[in-house]
Motif scaffolding. Structure first.
Motif, PDB file in Angstrom:
ATOM      1  N   SER A  71      46.956  36.234  47.751  1.00 44.90           N
ATOM      2  CA  SER A  71      48.065  35.983  46.829  1.00 44.90           C
ATOM      3  C   SER A  71      47.698  34.903  45.815  1.00 44.90           C
ATOM      4  CB  SER A  71      49.320  35.571  47.604  1.00 44.90           C
ATOM      5  OG  SER A  71      49.112  34.372  48.328  1.00 44.90           O
ATOM      6  N   THR A  72      46.905  33.924  46.238  1.00 43.20           N
ATOM      7  CA  THR A  72      46.443  32.897  45.293  1.00 43.20           C
ATOM      8  C   THR A  72      45.500  33.515  44.272  1.00 43.20           C
ATOM      9  OG1 THR A  72      46.677  31.106  46.911  1.00 43.20           O
ATOM     10  CG2 THR A  72      45.163  30.733  45.073  1.00 43.20           C
ATOM     11  N   PHE A  73      44.615  34.392  44.725  1.00 45.58           N
ATOM     12  CA  PHE A  73      43.729  35.090  43.793  1.00 45.58           C
ATOM     13  C   PHE A  73      44.551  35.746  42.691  1.00 45.58           C
ATOM     14  CE2 PHE A  73      41.896  38.939  42.144  1.00 45.58           C
ATOM     15  CZ  PHE A  73      40.571  38.628  41.900  1.00 45.58           C
ATOM     16  N   THR A  79      44.207  41.248  38.277  1.00 44.66           N
ATOM     17  CA  THR A  79      43.411  42.325  38.859  1.00 44.66           C
ATOM     18  C   THR A  79      41.969  41.836  39.028  1.00 44.66           C
ATOM     19  OG1 THR A  79      42.645  43.271  36.765  1.00 44.66           O
ATOM     20  CG2 THR A  79      44.801  43.999  37.577  1.00 44.66           C
ATOM     21  N   LYS A  80      41.189  42.612  39.764  1.00 45.24           N
ATOM     22  CA  LYS A  80      39.779  42.254  39.917  1.00 45.24           C
ATOM     23  C   LYS A  80      39.066  42.298  38.571  1.00 45.24           C
ATOM     24  CE  LYS A  80      36.788  44.998  42.051  1.00 45.24           C
ATOM     25  NZ  LYS A  80      36.001  45.700  43.103  1.00 45.24           N
ATOM     26  N   GLU A  81      39.439  43.246  37.710  1.00 47.26           N
ATOM     27  CA  GLU A  81      38.812  43.343  36.390  1.00 47.26           C
ATOM     28  C   GLU A  81      38.998  42.068  35.570  1.00 47.26           C
ATOM     29  OE1 GLU A  81      40.826  45.649  37.619  1.00 47.26           O
ATOM     30  OE2 GLU A  81      39.697  47.542  37.678  1.00 47.26           O
ATOM     31  N   ASP A  82      40.133  41.388  35.786  1.00 48.19           N
ATOM     32  CA  ASP A  82      40.416  40.189  35.000  1.00 48.19           C
ATOM     33  C   ASP A  82      39.452  39.051  35.301  1.00 48.19           C
ATOM     34  OD1 ASP A  82      42.747  40.810  33.331  1.00 48.19           O
ATOM     35  OD2 ASP A  82      43.740  41.179  35.234  1.00 48.19           O
ATOM     36  N   VAL A  83      38.790  39.081  36.443  1.00 48.82           N
ATOM     37  CA  VAL A  83      37.777  38.060  36.733  1.00 48.82           C
ATOM     38  C   VAL A  83      36.648  38.142  35.711  1.00 48.82           C
ATOM     39  CG1 VAL A  83      36.121  37.212  38.436  1.00 48.82           C
ATOM     40  CG2 VAL A  83      38.318  38.100  39.186  1.00 48.82           C
ATOM     41  N   VAL A  84      36.374  39.344  35.234  1.00 46.85           N
ATOM     42  CA  VAL A  84      35.328  39.558  34.241  1.00 46.85           C
ATOM     43  C   VAL A  84      35.880  39.432  32.826  1.00 46.85           C
ATOM     44  CG1 VAL A  84      33.627  41.203  33.352  1.00 46.85           C
ATOM     45  CG2 VAL A  84      34.077  41.080  35.810  1.00 46.85           C
ATOM     46  N   PHE A 131      25.783  37.953  32.433  1.00 46.01           N
ATOM     47  CA  PHE A 131      26.187  38.723  33.607  1.00 46.01           C
ATOM     48  C   PHE A 131      27.540  39.390  33.381  1.00 46.01           C
ATOM     49  CE2 PHE A 131      28.278  38.914  37.832  1.00 46.01           C
ATOM     50  CZ  PHE A 131      27.391  39.769  38.469  1.00 46.01           C
ATOM     51  N   ARG A 132      28.489  38.645  32.827  1.00 51.93           N
ATOM     52  CA  ARG A 132      29.823  39.183  32.599  1.00 51.93           C
ATOM     53  C   ARG A 132      29.806  40.322  31.592  1.00 51.93           C
ATOM     54  NH1 ARG A 132      33.412  33.837  31.549  1.00 51.93           N
ATOM     55  NH2 ARG A 132      35.155  35.302  31.518  1.00 51.93           N
ATOM     56  N   THR A 133      29.040  40.175  30.534  1.00 50.23           N
ATOM     57  CA  THR A 133      29.014  41.234  29.523  1.00 50.23           C
ATOM     58  C   THR A 133      28.307  42.482  30.047  1.00 50.23           C
ATOM     59  OG1 THR A 133      27.055  40.186  28.514  1.00 50.23           O
ATOM     60  CG2 THR A 133      29.193  39.692  27.542  1.00 50.23           C
ATOM     61  N   ARG A 134      27.303  42.304  30.902  1.00 48.40           N
ATOM     62  CA  ARG A 134      26.674  43.465  31.527  1.00 48.40           C
ATOM     63  C   ARG A 134      27.688  44.245  32.347  1.00 48.40           C
ATOM     64  NH1 ARG A 134      21.090  40.455  33.452  1.00 48.40           N
ATOM     65  NH2 ARG A 134      19.781  41.133  31.697  1.00 48.40           N
ATOM     66  N   PRO A 140      33.106  51.362  34.499  1.00 47.92           N
ATOM     67  CA  PRO A 140      34.095  52.156  33.750  1.00 47.92           C
ATOM     68  C   PRO A 140      35.480  51.522  33.674  1.00 47.92           C
ATOM     69  CG  PRO A 140      32.759  53.581  35.140  1.00 47.92           C
ATOM     70  CD  PRO A 140      32.383  52.171  35.502  1.00 47.92           C
ATOM     71  N   ALA A 141      35.983  51.001  34.794  1.00 47.67           N
ATOM     72  CA  ALA A 141      37.327  50.417  34.792  1.00 47.67           C
ATOM     73  C   ALA A 141      37.408  49.220  33.856  1.00 47.67           C
ATOM     74  CB  ALA A 141      37.723  50.004  36.207  1.00 47.67           C
ATOM     75  N   ILE A 142      36.322  48.445  33.792  1.00 43.14           N
ATOM     76  CA  ILE A 142      36.315  47.273  32.911  1.00 43.14           C
ATOM     77  C   ILE A 142      36.170  47.709  31.461  1.00 43.14           C
ATOM     78  CG2 ILE A 142      35.154  45.095  32.378  1.00 43.14           C
ATOM     79  CD1 ILE A 142      34.291  44.918  35.262  1.00 43.14           C
ATOM     80  N   ARG A 143      35.364  48.772  31.227  1.00 45.09           N
ATOM     81  CA  ARG A 143      35.201  49.272  29.854  1.00 45.09           C
ATOM     82  C   ARG A 143      36.534  49.700  29.261  1.00 45.09           C
ATOM     83  NH1 ARG A 143      30.609  52.298  31.437  1.00 45.09           N
ATOM     84  NH2 ARG A 143      31.813  54.218  31.176  1.00 45.09           N
ATOM     85  N   VAL A 144      37.354  50.363  30.065  1.00 40.68           N
ATOM     86  CA  VAL A 144      38.662  50.811  29.577  1.00 40.68           C
ATOM     87  C   VAL A 144      39.530  49.612  29.210  1.00 40.68           C
ATOM     88  CG1 VAL A 144      40.808  51.964  30.240  1.00 40.68           C
ATOM     89  CG2 VAL A 144      38.605  52.983  30.838  1.00 40.68           C
ATOM     90  N   ARG A 145      39.569  48.633  30.088  1.00 44.54           N
ATOM     91  CA  ARG A 145      40.365  47.431  29.809  1.00 44.54           C
ATOM     92  C   ARG A 145      39.806  46.672  28.620  1.00 44.54           C
ATOM     93  NH1 ARG A 145      42.722  44.677  33.931  1.00 44.54           N
ATOM     94  NH2 ARG A 145      43.176  43.152  32.286  1.00 44.54           N
ATOM     95  N   ALA A 146      38.479  46.636  28.483  1.00 50.81           N
ATOM     96  CA  ALA A 146      37.851  45.914  27.388  1.00 50.81           C
ATOM     97  C   ALA A 146      38.189  46.543  26.041  1.00 50.81           C
ATOM     98  CB  ALA A 146      36.336  45.862  27.578  1.00 50.81           C
ATOM     99  N   ALA A 147      38.289  47.871  26.014  1.00 48.89           N
ATOM    100  CA  ALA A 147      38.656  48.548  24.768  1.00 48.89           C
ATOM    101  C   ALA A 147      40.058  48.152  24.339  1.00 48.89           C
ATOM    102  CB  ALA A 147      38.554  50.056  24.949  1.00 48.89           C
ATOM    103  N   ASP A 148      40.967  48.062  25.302  1.00 50.53           N
ATOM    104  CA  ASP A 148      42.330  47.636  24.988  1.00 50.53           C
ATOM    105  C   ASP A 148      42.336  46.180  24.532  1.00 50.53           C
ATOM    106  OD1 ASP A 148      45.305  48.036  25.127  1.00 50.53           O
ATOM    107  OD2 ASP A 148      45.126  46.453  26.620  1.00 50.53           O
ATOM    108  N   GLN A 149      41.516  45.378  25.167  1.00 48.92           N
ATOM    109  CA  GLN A 149      41.417  43.969  24.804  1.00 48.92           C
ATOM    110  C   GLN A 149      40.878  43.813  23.381  1.00 48.92           C
ATOM    111  OE1 GLN A 149      38.436  41.251  26.677  1.00 48.92           O
ATOM    112  NE2 GLN A 149      40.232  40.319  27.605  1.00 48.92           N
TER     113      GLN A 149
END
Length: 218
Positions: A71-73, A79-84, A131-134, A140-149
């Protein structure tokens, strides 16, 4: 800007357009503890991603490694994607832009503000950024979020252009200029990432934004 995840700016006064320094509050103990927790979670997440892969790393495992509850995380990263994807360069860029002359062309103002801040910040965080940009390009899940970002970043740059130039909100030229600027950021970061971090990222941004500035007069 979109896929370039940037570390938090230090709490130092930032000179405004008139030369005055805008006082930035020094974080209190509670804020420093929260920042330390955020950094710990992210550090442990990256360690686990590197060791066992992004997909195989669960939020529960990250929380356990960081010695926090799940819950603290989620209080720090929805989401896990937000760590990146967490973008902490925005305060750096916004503060740096305040020091640029009000009549400076927008692309030049962004170029000087961003590359100046980036050159200082990359010294300590270059490998983490790489590392983060790689991950941002590979998962794929991060790429989708990154496009929206990236679209949100484009809107933010367009709003900045409107503010600095006195144009009307929704101005087409402002939106097109913002699209060009964010596209340059994305292309530079992708080139830098695919080359394994070869070259000076700040210099790459400076060179390509200079080229863009020669064609955009806004």
């Amino acid at each position: 800007m979109t896929r370039t995840q940037m570390p938090t700016a230090s709490a130092q006064p930032v000179p405004g357009p008139s030369g005055r320094r805008n006082a930035t509050p020094v974080p209190g103990l509670r804020e420093r503890k929260k920042l330390k927790t955020r950094q710990t979670i992210r550090r442990e997440a990256y360690r686990l991603f590197a060791g066992q892969g992004y997909e195989a790393t669960t939020v529960d495992r990250i929380a356990e490694a960081a010695e926090v509850s799940p819950s603290t995380f989620f209080r720090y990263f929805p989401t896990k994607e937000d760590v990146v994807l967490v973008d902490e360069y925005a305060p750096v860029l916004a503060g740096a832009l305040e020091s640029r002359p009000a009549d400076e062309p927008v692309v030049d103002a962004i170029r000087h503000a961003f590359t100046g801040s980036l050159a200082q910040l990359l010294g300590a965080d270059r490998q983490e950024l790489l590392f983060r940009t790689r991950l941002a390009f590979a998962i794929p899940a991060i790429r989708v979020r990154a496009a929206d970002q990236q679209l949100r970043s484009q809107d933010a740059v367009a709003a900045l252009i409107v503010e600095r130039t006195g144009r009307e909100p929704g101005d087409l030229e402002a939106n097109c200029a913002a699209a060009a600027i964010t596209a340059v950021f994305s292309a530079v970061v992708r080139h830098w990432t695919e080359s394994g971090g070869a070259g000076d990222l700040a210099e790459l941004f400076d060179r390509q934004l200079s080229m863009l500035s020669a064609g955009l007069r806004i």
